[in-house]
Design a protein around this motif. Structure first.
Motif, PDB file in Angstrom:
ATOM      1  N   GLY A 199       0.809  -1.213   0.000  1.00 17.63           N
ATOM      2  CA  GLY A 199       0.000   0.000   0.000  1.00 17.63           C
ATOM      3  C   GLY A 199       0.842   1.262   0.000  1.00 17.63           C
ATOM      4  N   PHE A 200       1.864   1.302   0.882  1.00 16.70           N
ATOM      5  CA  PHE A 200       2.739   2.480   0.940  1.00 16.70           C
ATOM      6  C   PHE A 200       3.572   2.619  -0.335  1.00 16.70           C
ATOM      7  CE2 PHE A 200       2.223   2.139   5.676  1.00 16.70           C
ATOM      8  CZ  PHE A 200       1.660   3.395   5.846  1.00 16.70           C
ATOM      9  N   GLY A 201       3.986   1.497  -0.898  1.00 19.18           N
ATOM     10  CA  GLY A 201       4.712   1.546  -2.166  1.00 19.18           C
ATOM     11  C   GLY A 201       3.845   2.111  -3.280  1.00 19.18           C
ATOM     12  N   ALA A 202       2.595   1.670  -3.309  1.00 23.11           N
ATOM     13  CA  ALA A 202       1.653   2.149  -4.332  1.00 23.11           C
ATOM     14  C   ALA A 202       1.366   3.635  -4.162  1.00 23.11           C
ATOM     15  CB  ALA A 202       0.355   1.343  -4.271  1.00 23.11           C
ATOM     16  N   ILE A 203       1.212   4.076  -2.908  1.00 22.09           N
ATOM     17  CA  ILE A 203       0.918   5.490  -2.669  1.00 22.09           C
ATOM     18  C   ILE A 203       2.114   6.353  -3.053  1.00 22.09           C
ATOM     19  CG2 ILE A 203       1.688   5.930  -0.287  1.00 22.09           C
ATOM     20  CD1 ILE A 203      -1.781   6.791  -1.467  1.00 22.09           C
ATOM     21  N   ALA A 204       3.324   5.832  -2.852  1.00 20.30           N
ATOM     22  CA  ALA A 204       4.528   6.572  -3.244  1.00 20.30           C
ATOM     23  C   ALA A 204       4.575   6.757  -4.755  1.00 20.30           C
ATOM     24  CB  ALA A 204       5.775   5.838  -2.751  1.00 20.30           C
ATOM     25  N   VAL A 205       4.257   5.681  -5.489  1.00 21.26           N
ATOM     26  CA  VAL A 205       4.238   5.768  -6.958  1.00 21.26           C
ATOM     27  C   VAL A 205       3.149   6.736  -7.418  1.00 21.26           C
ATOM     28  CG1 VAL A 205       3.846   4.479  -9.089  1.00 21.26           C
ATOM     29  CG2 VAL A 205       5.182   3.449  -7.245  1.00 21.26           C
ATOM     30  N   ALA A 206       1.961   6.672  -6.788  1.00 22.61           N
ATOM     31  CA  ALA A 206       0.843   7.547  -7.162  1.00 22.61           C
ATOM     32  C   ALA A 206       1.202   9.013  -6.924  1.00 22.61           C
ATOM     33  CB  ALA A 206      -0.406   7.173  -6.364  1.00 22.61           C
ATOM     34  N   VAL A 207       1.850   9.296  -5.803  1.00 23.19           N
ATOM     35  CA  VAL A 207       2.251  10.665  -5.472  1.00 23.19           C
ATOM     36  C   VAL A 207       3.264  11.193  -6.487  1.00 23.19           C
ATOM     37  CG1 VAL A 207       3.609  12.008  -3.812  1.00 23.19           C
ATOM     38  CG2 VAL A 207       1.714  10.595  -3.009  1.00 23.19           C
ATOM     39  N   LEU A 208       4.264  10.367  -6.826  1.00 21.64           N
ATOM     40  CA  LEU A 208       5.275  10.763  -7.807  1.00 21.64           C
ATOM     41  C   LEU A 208       4.648  10.972  -9.188  1.00 21.64           C
ATOM     42  CD1 LEU A 208       8.230   8.403  -6.776  1.00 21.64           C
ATOM     43  CD2 LEU A 208       8.121  10.892  -6.501  1.00 21.64           C
ATOM     44  N   CYS A 209       3.717  10.090  -9.551  1.00 19.00           N
ATOM     45  CA  CYS A 209       3.036  10.214 -10.846  1.00 19.00           C
ATOM     46  C   CYS A 209       2.242  11.515 -10.920  1.00 19.00           C
ATOM     47  CB  CYS A 209       2.091   9.031 -11.065  1.00 19.00           C
ATOM     48  SG  CYS A 209       2.917   7.481 -11.477  1.00 19.00           S
ATOM     49  N   SER A 210       1.550  11.841  -9.831  1.00 14.89           N
ATOM     50  CA  SER A 210       0.744  13.060  -9.795  1.00 14.89           C
ATOM     51  C   SER A 210       1.614  14.296 -10.002  1.00 14.89           C
ATOM     52  CB  SER A 210       0.001  13.156  -8.454  1.00 14.89           C
ATOM     53  OG  SER A 210      -0.715  14.368  -8.371  1.00 14.89           O
ATOM     54  N   GLY A 211       2.728  14.376  -9.267  1.00  8.47           N
ATOM     55  CA  GLY A 211       3.614  15.521  -9.401  1.00  8.47           C
ATOM     56  C   GLY A 211       4.276  15.593 -10.761  1.00  8.47           C
ATOM     57  N   PHE A 212       4.782  14.458 -11.240  1.00  7.41           N
ATOM     58  CA  PHE A 212       5.509  14.437 -12.508  1.00  7.41           C
ATOM     59  C   PHE A 212       4.602  14.757 -13.693  1.00  7.41           C
ATOM     60  CE2 PHE A 212       6.601  12.051 -16.350  1.00  7.41           C
ATOM     61  CZ  PHE A 212       7.841  12.607 -16.637  1.00  7.41           C
ATOM     62  N   ALA A 213       3.427  14.109 -13.774  1.00  7.68           N
ATOM     63  CA  ALA A 213       2.555  14.277 -14.948  1.00  7.68           C
ATOM     64  C   ALA A 213       2.095  15.719 -15.101  1.00  7.68           C
ATOM     65  CB  ALA A 213       1.347  13.343 -14.835  1.00  7.68           C
TER      66      ALA A 213
END
Length: 360
Positions: A199-213
C-alpha cells in the motif's frame, strides 16, 4: 469518476466556455485579472462537479459506468478544443493545415503528449492498489503528499525557485486538505488480506506520478509557442485511447451486456459537461499560472464542495474541517504573496538544483 484531475451537460446551470480570443490571450498580455478569472471559474466548476458527482453516485438508482463517463469527457474535451482552435485559426483551411502539421503530421509530438495520459492512468491504478491495502485515514493523509511533490517537481523540472514562505504555505495546504477530508477511523471487518508495504509503495508511486505528470504537461506547454489548443488535442487523442482501454479492462463485459451509456441521466451528462469544461480551464490555469496554483484551486474546491454538501446532503461540519478550511485559506493567501512570472520557464543555467532546493 477518475482522473481528470479530471478530476457534464443536462439540467442545471450552464457554464460558458470563453472563445479562443478570451481564453487564450497572447502570453505577454496575460493580466492578473485573467489569471484570477480562470482560477475562480476552475475552482467553482470543480466544486460544483464534486457535489453533482456525489449526487449521481448516491441518489441515482441505476449506476452508470464511471469509466465510460471518463472516456466521454475526453471526447468532449477534444471536440471543444478543436472548436476553439478553429476560432483561433480563423478559417477551416487554416484549421485543417494546423491539424495536419501539428497533430496528424507530428507523431513525435503526439507521443510526447501521450506521456501525461499514461502516467495519470498509472496513478489511478496505484491509488486503487493503495486503497485496497491501507486504511482510508492513512490513505487520505499520505496521498496529500502529492502537493509538496508537485512543488518539488516544479523546482527541479521548471528551474523555478520557491521562497521559504511558499514552501511553508505548500505544507500548510497539505495539512489543511488532510484535516478537511479527515474522517475518524472506524472498526471495519477487512474481507481481504491487506499488505501495508504494498500500500505504501503504491501510494509513493501515485504521489510521484501526480507531481511528474502535471509538471511535465506544464513544461511541454511553456517550452514552445505551439497553441494551447493544439497541445490539448494531442493529449486528448491519447487520453481517449487510454480511457477506452480502461473501459475494456474494468467494465468490458458489463458494458457489452448493458450498453456503453447504461444509467446515463441528465444529471450524469451535466457531470460530464462540468468535467469537460473544468479540464479545459485546468489546462489554461497550468499554461498561465502553474501546477501549484492548480493544487491550491483544487483545495479551495474541496472546501466549497464540502460546505455545499452540508446544505444538500446534511453533512455535519466538524472542528477538524473548520481548522482545515482555515489552514487552506491562509496557505492560499501566503503562497500568493511573492509576485513572480510563472508563464515562462526560467533558463536552466540561472541556478543549480541544489541552489533552488536550498530555499527549503
Amino acid at each position: 469518476m477518475g482522473g481528470a484531475a479530471g478530476h457534464a451537460g443536462g439540467s442545471g446551470p450552464a457554464v460558458v466556455v470563453p472563445s479562443a480570443g478570451t481564453m487564450s490571450p497572447p502570453k505577454e498580455n496575460v493580466s492578473l485579472l485573467f489569471k484570477l478569472y480562470c482560477l475562480t471559474v476552475m475552482t467553482l466548476v470543480a466544486a460544483t462537479y464534486t457535489v453533482a458527482l456525489r449526487y449521481t453516485r448516491t441518489v441515482e438508482t441505476e449506476l452508470y459506468f464511471s469509466t465510460t463517463a471518463v472516456c466521454i469527457t475526453e471526447v468532449i474535451k477534444l471536440f471543444l478544443s478543436v472548436g476553439i482552435l478553429a476560432k483561433e485559426t480563423g478559417s477551416l483551411a487554416r484549421l485543417i493545415t494546423s491539424l495536419k502539421e501539428n497533430v496528424f503530421g507530428s507523431p513525435t509530438e503526439l507521443l510526447k503528449l501521450s506521456v501525461p495520459s499514461l502516467v495519470y492512468a498509472l496513478q489511478n491504478n496505484m491509488a486503487f492498489v493503495a486503497l485496497s491495502n491501507l486504511d482510508a485515514a492513512v490513505y487520505q493523509v499520505t496521498y496529500q503528499l502529492k502537493i509538496p511533490c508537485t512543488a518539488l517537481c516544479t523546482v527541479l523540472m521548471l528551474n523555478r525557485t520557491l521562497s521559504k514562505l511558499q514552501w511553508f504555505s505548500v505544507f500548510m495546504l497539505c495539512g489543511g486538505v488532510t484535516l478537511v477530508q479527515w474522517k475518524p477511523a472506524q472498526a471495519t471487518k477487512v474481507q481481504v488480506e491487506q499488505n501495508p508495504w504494498l500500500g505504501f509503495g503504491a501510494i509513493a508511486v501515485a504521489v510521484l506520478c501526480s507531481g511528474f505528470a502535471g509538471v511535465y504537461f506544464e513544461k511541454v506547454l511553456k517550452s514552445s509557442d505551439t497553441s494551447l489548443w493544439v497541445r490539448n488535442i494531442q493529449m486528448y487523442l491519447s487520453g481517449i485511447v487510454v480511457t477506452l482501454f480502461g473501459v475494456y479492462m474494468s467494465d468490458g463485459a458489463q458494458v457489452l451486456e448493458k450498453g456503453f451509456f447504461h444509467g446515463y441521466t441528465y444529471y450524469v451528462w451535466f457531470v460530464i459537461f462540468l468535467a469537460s469544461v473544468g479540464g479545459l480551464y485546468t489546462s489554461v490555469v497550468v499554461k498561465y499560472t502553474d501546477n501549484i496554483m492548480k493544487g491550491f484551486s483544487a483545495a479551495a474546491a474541496i472546501v466549497l464542495s464540502t460546505v455545499a454538501s452540508v446544505v444538500l446532503f446534511g453533512l455535519q461540519i466538524t472542528v477538524t474541517f473548520s481548522l482545515g478550511a482555515l489552514l487552506v485559506c491562509i496557505s492560499i493567501y501566503l503562497y500568493g504573496l511573492p509576485r513572480q512570472d510563472t508563464t515562462k520557464i526560467q533558463p536552466s543555467e540561472t541556478k543549480s538544483s541544489n541552489e533552488r532546493l536550498a530555499t527549503v
